[in-house]
Design an enzyme around this catalytic site. Structure first.
Site, PDB file in Angstrom:
ATOM      1  N   GLU A   1      30.344 -31.879  -7.079  1.00  0.00           N
ATOM      2  CA  GLU A   1      30.574 -30.489  -7.484  1.00  0.00           C
ATOM      3  C   GLU A   1      31.917 -30.253  -8.164  1.00  0.00           C
ATOM      4  O   GLU A   1      32.155 -29.165  -8.692  1.00  0.00           O
ATOM      5  CB  GLU A   1      30.437 -29.555  -6.266  1.00  0.00           C
ATOM      6  CG  GLU A   1      31.538 -29.657  -5.234  1.00  0.00           C
ATOM      7  CD  GLU A   1      31.393 -30.776  -4.208  1.00  0.00           C
ATOM      8  OE1 GLU A   1      32.102 -30.726  -3.193  1.00  0.00           O
ATOM      9  OE2 GLU A   1      30.581 -31.703  -4.413  1.00  0.00           O
TER      10      GLU A   1
ATOM     11  N   CYS B   1      29.719 -36.101   1.281  1.00  0.00           N
ATOM     12  CA  CYS B   1      30.898 -36.501   2.046  1.00  0.00           C
ATOM     13  C   CYS B   1      30.613 -36.381   3.551  1.00  0.00           C
ATOM     14  O   CYS B   1      29.844 -37.170   4.075  1.00  0.00           O
ATOM     15  CB  CYS B   1      32.132 -35.705   1.596  1.00  0.00           C
ATOM     16  SG  CYS B   1      33.701 -36.455   2.100  1.00  0.00           S
TER      17      CYS B   1
ATOM     18  N   HIS C   1      32.231 -36.190  -4.281  1.00  0.00           N
ATOM     19  CA  HIS C   1      32.003 -34.754  -4.488  1.00  0.00           C
ATOM     20  C   HIS C   1      31.473 -34.505  -5.896  1.00  0.00           C
ATOM     21  O   HIS C   1      32.240 -34.401  -6.843  1.00  0.00           O
ATOM     22  CB  HIS C   1      33.303 -33.975  -4.254  1.00  0.00           C
ATOM     23  CG  HIS C   1      33.661 -33.895  -2.813  1.00  0.00           C
ATOM     24  ND1 HIS C   1      33.190 -32.915  -1.979  1.00  0.00           N
ATOM     25  CD2 HIS C   1      34.417 -34.717  -2.042  1.00  0.00           C
ATOM     26  CE1 HIS C   1      33.643 -33.112  -0.764  1.00  0.00           C
ATOM     27  NE2 HIS C   1      34.391 -34.208  -0.767  1.00  0.00           N
TER      28      HIS C   1
END
Length: 183
Positions: free
Chosen positions: A163, A73, A161
């Site tokens: 994660e 990002c 993202h």
């Protein structure tokens, strides 16, 4: 054991980036973005997301550290900005569940996700123009540049993202980056 540091750019999910790497058996550490690269011994670097380009500390210095770098990002945006690309406001805005089309099935970071994957991404800001030497590796209907790679310099970025649980194959991005760091 391979060591990958996560440079903290004050993103709300940064701790999850470290956890994803730790869960893969990686020796990992979360470091403040004011830490200069010469104080860090690592085989790879993740530049985390964050709220603001004005708060990136020494993050850009890691682009010259001689190890693979993955920007997530804001991390991807600062890579583009520092290396001559262009970053601007996104048309879509905040966080959304997005289908991303993988453009290059041979890309070492995103290619294994070909032909498409579902991700969780913020598009408040995004890369509008790739820096020289980078290839477009993923796009979506809300963002032209969802991922980019410069395999010659081992610099990679994803707008989304990997994660977070909302990203379907996020762990695979970290697995692929680990493989890049181990080569």
């Amino acid at each position: 054991m391979t060591k990958i540091v996560v440079v903290d750019n004050h993103g709300q999910f940064t701790h999850l980036e470290r956890r994803a790497l730790r869960d893969l058996g990686v020796d990992t550490e979360l470091i403040d973005n004011e830490t200069p690269p010469e104080e860090v011994d690592a085989d790879g670097v993740v530049l985390s997301g964050g709220p603001d380009m004005d708060r990136i500390g020494h993050s850009a210095d890691y682009l010259e550290a001689g190890v693979p770098v993955l920007g997530i990002c804001l991390g991807m945006q600062l890579i583009a900005d520092e290396l001559g690309g262009r970053v601007g406001g996104g048309d879509y805005g905040g966080y959304a569940d997005v289908t991303v089309e993988i453009e290059d099935e041979n890309d070492p970071l995103t290619g294994s996700l070909h032909p498409e994957t579902r991700v969780w991404a913020s598009h408040a800001d995004e890369v509008k123009e790739l820096p020289e030497g980078f290839e477009l590796t993923a796009s979506s209907d809300v963002c032209d540049v969802e991922a980019m790679s410069d395999t010659d310099r081992d610099l990679y970025g994803v707008q989304w993202h990997p994660e977070v649980a909302h990203t379907e194959e996020g762990e695979e991005i970290f697995e692929n980056f680990l493989e890049i760091c181990e080569q």
